[in-house]
Design a protein around this motif. Structure first.
Motif, mmCIF file in Angstrom:
data_model
loop_
_atom_site.group_PDB
_atom_site.id
_atom_site.type_symbol
_atom_site.label_atom_id
_atom_site.label_comp_id
_atom_site.label_asym_id
_atom_site.label_seq_id
_atom_site.Cartn_x
_atom_site.Cartn_y
_atom_site.Cartn_z
ATOM 1 N N ALA A 34 0.911 -1.218 -0.033
ATOM 2 C CA ALA A 34 0.041 0.038 -0.195
ATOM 3 C C ALA A 34 0.953 1.225 -0.034
ATOM 4 O O ALA A 34 0.391 2.457 -0.483
ATOM 5 C CB ALA A 34 -1.053 0.004 1.178
ATOM 6 N N GLY A 35 1.862 1.240 0.430
ATOM 7 C CA GLY A 35 2.925 2.479 0.530
ATOM 8 C C GLY A 35 3.435 2.584 -0.954
ATOM 9 O O GLY A 35 4.155 3.590 -1.223
ATOM 10 N N TYR A 36 3.412 1.857 -1.909
ATOM 11 C CA TYR A 36 4.057 2.063 -3.220
ATOM 12 C C TYR A 36 3.143 2.764 -4.101
ATOM 13 O O TYR A 36 3.572 4.098 -4.536
ATOM 14 C CB TYR A 36 4.107 0.537 -3.795
ATOM 15 N N PRO A 37 1.818 2.922 -4.118
ATOM 16 C CA PRO A 37 0.957 3.836 -5.318
ATOM 17 C C PRO A 37 1.088 5.076 -4.989
ATOM 18 O O PRO A 37 1.098 5.840 -5.862
ATOM 19 C CB PRO A 37 -0.521 3.157 -5.003
ATOM 20 N N PRO A 38 1.235 5.960 -3.631
ATOM 21 C CA PRO A 38 1.208 7.234 -3.531
ATOM 22 C C PRO A 38 2.521 7.746 -4.136
ATOM 23 O O PRO A 38 2.752 8.927 -4.491
ATOM 24 C CB PRO A 38 0.990 7.303 -2.038
ATOM 25 N N LEU A 39 3.618 6.670 -4.178
ATOM 26 C CA LEU A 39 4.856 7.250 -4.569
ATOM 27 C C LEU A 39 5.172 6.868 -6.067
ATOM 28 O O LEU A 39 6.249 7.182 -6.464
ATOM 29 C CB LEU A 39 5.915 6.430 -3.830
ATOM 30 N N LEU A 40 4.154 6.477 -6.682
ATOM 31 C CA LEU A 40 4.407 5.770 -8.096
ATOM 32 C C LEU A 40 4.715 7.043 -9.164
ATOM 33 O O LEU A 40 5.858 6.668 -9.844
ATOM 34 C CB LEU A 40 3.025 5.351 -8.459
ATOM 35 N N GLU A 41 4.224 8.193 -9.114
ATOM 36 C CA GLU A 41 4.670 9.066 -9.811
ATOM 37 C C GLU A 41 6.270 9.682 -9.651
ATOM 38 O O GLU A 41 6.982 9.695 -10.871
ATOM 39 C CB GLU A 41 4.022 10.290 -9.998
ATOM 40 N N GLY A 42 6.659 9.591 -8.492
ATOM 41 C CA GLY A 42 8.172 10.009 -8.193
ATOM 42 C C GLY A 42 8.924 8.721 -8.762
ATOM 43 O O GLY A 42 10.036 8.853 -9.189
ATOM 44 N N VAL A 43 8.398 7.509 -8.541
ATOM 45 C CA VAL A 43 9.220 6.371 -9.023
ATOM 46 C C VAL A 43 9.287 6.557 -10.554
ATOM 47 O O VAL A 43 10.457 6.323 -11.074
ATOM 48 C CB VAL A 43 8.517 5.008 -8.576
ATOM 49 N N ASP A 46 11.815 9.011 -11.600
ATOM 50 C CA ASP A 46 13.320 9.234 -11.114
ATOM 51 C C ASP A 46 13.924 7.801 -12.163
ATOM 52 O O ASP A 46 15.084 8.064 -12.253
ATOM 53 C CB ASP A 46 13.601 8.424 -9.659
ATOM 54 N N LEU A 47 13.250 6.771 -12.293
ATOM 55 C CA LEU A 47 13.542 5.589 -13.213
ATOM 56 C C LEU A 47 13.455 5.788 -14.462
ATOM 57 O O LEU A 47 14.052 5.041 -15.089
ATOM 58 C CB LEU A 47 12.934 4.411 -12.589
ATOM 59 N N GLY A 48 12.567 6.405 -14.816
ATOM 60 C CA GLY A 48 12.252 6.752 -16.418
ATOM 61 C C GLY A 48 11.524 5.725 -17.035
ATOM 62 O O GLY A 48 11.746 5.515 -17.933
ATOM 63 N N ILE A 49 10.440 5.386 -16.264
ATOM 64 C CA ILE A 49 9.974 3.962 -16.784
ATOM 65 C C ILE A 49 8.153 4.605 -17.086
ATOM 66 O O ILE A 49 7.752 5.791 -16.709
ATOM 67 C CB ILE A 49 9.638 3.101 -15.887
ATOM 68 N N SER A 50 7.641 3.953 -17.899
ATOM 69 C CA SER A 50 6.209 4.083 -18.112
ATOM 70 C C SER A 50 5.318 3.930 -16.956
ATOM 71 O O SER A 50 5.559 3.209 -16.052
ATOM 72 C CB SER A 50 5.869 3.546 -19.321
ATOM 73 N N VAL A 57 4.764 -3.440 -11.591
ATOM 74 C CA VAL A 57 5.443 -3.693 -10.496
ATOM 75 C C VAL A 57 4.225 -4.292 -9.347
ATOM 76 O O VAL A 57 4.261 -5.286 -8.550
ATOM 77 C CB VAL A 57 6.197 -2.500 -9.924
ATOM 78 N N GLN A 58 3.124 -3.438 -9.218
ATOM 79 C CA GLN A 58 2.155 -3.940 -8.332
ATOM 80 C C GLN A 58 1.292 -4.888 -8.645
ATOM 81 O O GLN A 58 1.124 -6.036 -7.911
ATOM 82 C CB GLN A 58 1.255 -2.663 -8.021
ATOM 83 N N VAL A 101 17.068 0.212 -2.672
ATOM 84 C CA VAL A 101 18.027 0.499 -3.856
ATOM 85 C C VAL A 101 17.206 1.111 -5.100
ATOM 86 O O VAL A 101 16.318 0.450 -5.461
ATOM 87 C CB VAL A 101 18.568 -0.755 -4.350
ATOM 88 N N PRO A 102 17.318 2.524 -5.160
ATOM 89 C CA PRO A 102 16.582 3.048 -6.541
ATOM 90 C C PRO A 102 17.009 2.889 -7.738
ATOM 91 O O PRO A 102 17.527 3.444 -8.728
ATOM 92 C CB PRO A 102 16.900 4.666 -6.413
ATOM 93 N N ALA A 103 16.507 1.454 -8.075
ATOM 94 C CA ALA A 103 16.706 0.642 -9.389
ATOM 95 C C ALA A 103 15.517 0.062 -9.790
ATOM 96 O O ALA A 103 15.003 -0.734 -8.855
ATOM 97 C CB ALA A 103 18.166 -0.042 -9.402
ATOM 98 N N ILE A 104 15.221 -0.163 -11.106
ATOM 99 C CA ILE A 104 14.005 -0.899 -11.299
ATOM 100 C C ILE A 104 14.217 -2.355 -11.220
ATOM 101 O O ILE A 104 13.263 -2.914 -10.838
ATOM 102 C CB ILE A 104 13.689 -0.698 -12.835
ATOM 103 N N VAL A 105 15.363 -3.012 -11.292
ATOM 104 C CA VAL A 105 15.550 -4.387 -10.982
ATOM 105 C C VAL A 105 15.321 -4.497 -9.335
ATOM 106 O O VAL A 105 14.734 -5.680 -9.096
ATOM 107 C CB VAL A 105 17.027 -4.821 -11.338
ATOM 108 N N ALA A 106 15.910 -3.772 -8.507
ATOM 109 C CA ALA A 106 15.654 -3.858 -7.254
ATOM 110 C C ALA A 106 14.398 -3.806 -6.802
ATOM 111 O O ALA A 106 13.593 -4.351 -5.941
ATOM 112 C CB ALA A 106 16.603 -2.990 -6.485
ATOM 113 N N LEU A 107 13.479 -2.845 -7.219
ATOM 114 C CA LEU A 107 12.038 -2.571 -7.210
ATOM 115 C C LEU A 107 11.157 -3.628 -7.531
ATOM 116 O O LEU A 107 10.356 -3.851 -6.785
ATOM 117 C CB LEU A 107 11.647 -1.401 -7.856
#
Length: 396
Positions: A34-43, A46-50, A57-58, A101-107
């Motif tokens: 539940a802590g992920y969706p509110p941060l989705l736009e920041g993710v 930062d990561l340059g993903i669609s 991810v969810q 770790v702020p990386a897509i693989v780690a996420l």
């Protein structure tokens, strides 16, 4: 789950301590997700993903919850449900740390671990309740589902402020390892005197051929799709009707809050009056009427969608724990309870992961929301079928 060959495992642990441990574990069974969706736009920034990649991810985490549910009974037999539950919470903590770790693989990797751990823990909790707290299975199940909701609500509310305080979305996600580690430490303290499980004579099988288990799977599939479907699409739906983002968010919060009394009281009433079918029908009627109201009269003056959302919240909040409670009542022992709940939760989380995607496709194809909401009415019909058939089987 009883340890094979043990004379009285449950007598070595105080029920009150088990209850506190169960609630502490349950607080962690939605918070990290539940802590992920509110941060989705920041993710995304930062990561340059669609948006699709960020949403995957969810979805992947929810599907891993299904995988964990299917695997839970076997792990419970191998390790004992008490130790297996500790291992599941440990996976939640490890996955949360990996997302630091702020990386897509780690996420993605961390989210998969979190989802798998949550799926395992959900199944194992059912067996623990059956073993240690069978006389209050309905109330305890409702209680730990409420604890899950509280954890999710708090995580959603503090996600953005926490990211500001700690310096980024990745550290905010990693922060959910802290309550998981605390719950793990508390659970190990509760079960310190429980011996290790003896070797199981055979690998447990999920009861796919058992009629009752299939009905519970249908029930949980319908209940899970309704919860995750509205969780995903309620705010966008009312926004399409002209509501502001702030009001849509408030409506979603009211829906989430309305689930708490449903989860807390209806399973307890079903247990007290020994009428699972009646109270399940009451919950389902609330869900169906509220969903139909949101579809047919969403802006009905003067109340608007608020009463419909409250009805859906009460009914959908009760549906999930009622499905788990009837497993505890109807199965002969902790192993059977874990196997049946593992099958039911696995099916339910699979539907919960894929259903909202189907609804999104229908929104795009139809250019509106009615066909997508009709999917939720179909889910209620599946759940109703299961309620009727389970009730006719002659117990509760």
């Amino acid at each position: 789950m009883a340890v094979p060959g043990s004379t009285s495992v449950a007598s070595r642990v105080r029920p009150g301590s088990v209850l506190l441990g169960v609630l502490a574990v349950a607080l962690n069974l939605r918070a990290a997700l539940a802590g992920y969706p509110p941060l989705l736009e920041g993710v995304r920034s930062d990561l340059g993903i669609s948006a699709a990649e960020a949403g995957f991810v969810q979805t992947a985490a929810v599907l891993m919850m299904a995988a964990g549910s299917f695997a839970g009974p076997a792990l419970g037999v191998r390790l004992g449900s008490e130790r297996a539950l500790g291992a599941a919470v440990g996976l939640v903590a490890a996955g949360s740390l990996a997302r630091g770790v702020p990386a897509i693989v780690a996420l993605i990797g961390g989210s998969l671990l979190v989802g798998f751990g949550i799926g395992l823990a959900g199944v194992l909790l059912t067996g623990v309740v059956k073993e240690y707290l069978p006389a209050r299975a309905g109330a305890v199940t409702g209680g730990y589902v409420v604890a899950m909701m509280v954890g999710a609500t708090v995580a959603s509310a503090v996600a953005v402020p926490l990211a500001v305080v700690v310096g980024g979305w990745s550290l905010a996600l990693a922060g959910w390892a802290v309550p998981a580690v605390l719950a793990l430490a508390g659970w190990r303290a509760v079960t310190r005197g429980v011996p290790a499980a003896a070797a199981a004579p055979a690998r447990p099988r999920l009861p796919w051929r058992d009629g009752f288990s299939r009905l519970v799977a249908c029930h949980q599939a319908g209940a899970s799709l309704i919860v995750y479907g509205w969780m995903t699409w309620l705010a966008p739906y009312v926004s399409s009707l002209g509501w502001s983002g702030e009001r849509a968010g408030l409506l979603l919060a009211v829906w989430a809050m309305a689930q708490i009394p449903g989860a807390l009281f209806l399973p307890a009433l079903a247990e007290r009056h020994r009428r699972w079918g009646f109270w399940s029908a009451v919950a389902l009627a609330c869900t169906a009427v509220g969903t139909a109201g949101l579809l047919l009269a969403p802006a009905n003056p003067p109340a608007g969608p608020w009463p419909w959302v409250v009805l859906v919240g009460i009914g959908s909040g009760a549906g999930f724990p009622l499905g788990l409670a009837v497993v505890a009542w109807r199965t002969p022992d902790a192993a059977a309870s874990a196997a049946t709940s593992g099958m039911a939760l696995g099916v339910g989380y699979t539907v919960a992961g894929l259903g909202p995607l189907l609804m999104g496709l229908l929104v795009d194809l139809a250019g509106g929301y009615p066909p997508a909401i009709a999917v939720l009415l179909a889910a209620a019909a599946v759940q109703a079928f299961a309620v009727v058939r389970i009730s006719r089987s002659g117990h509760r």
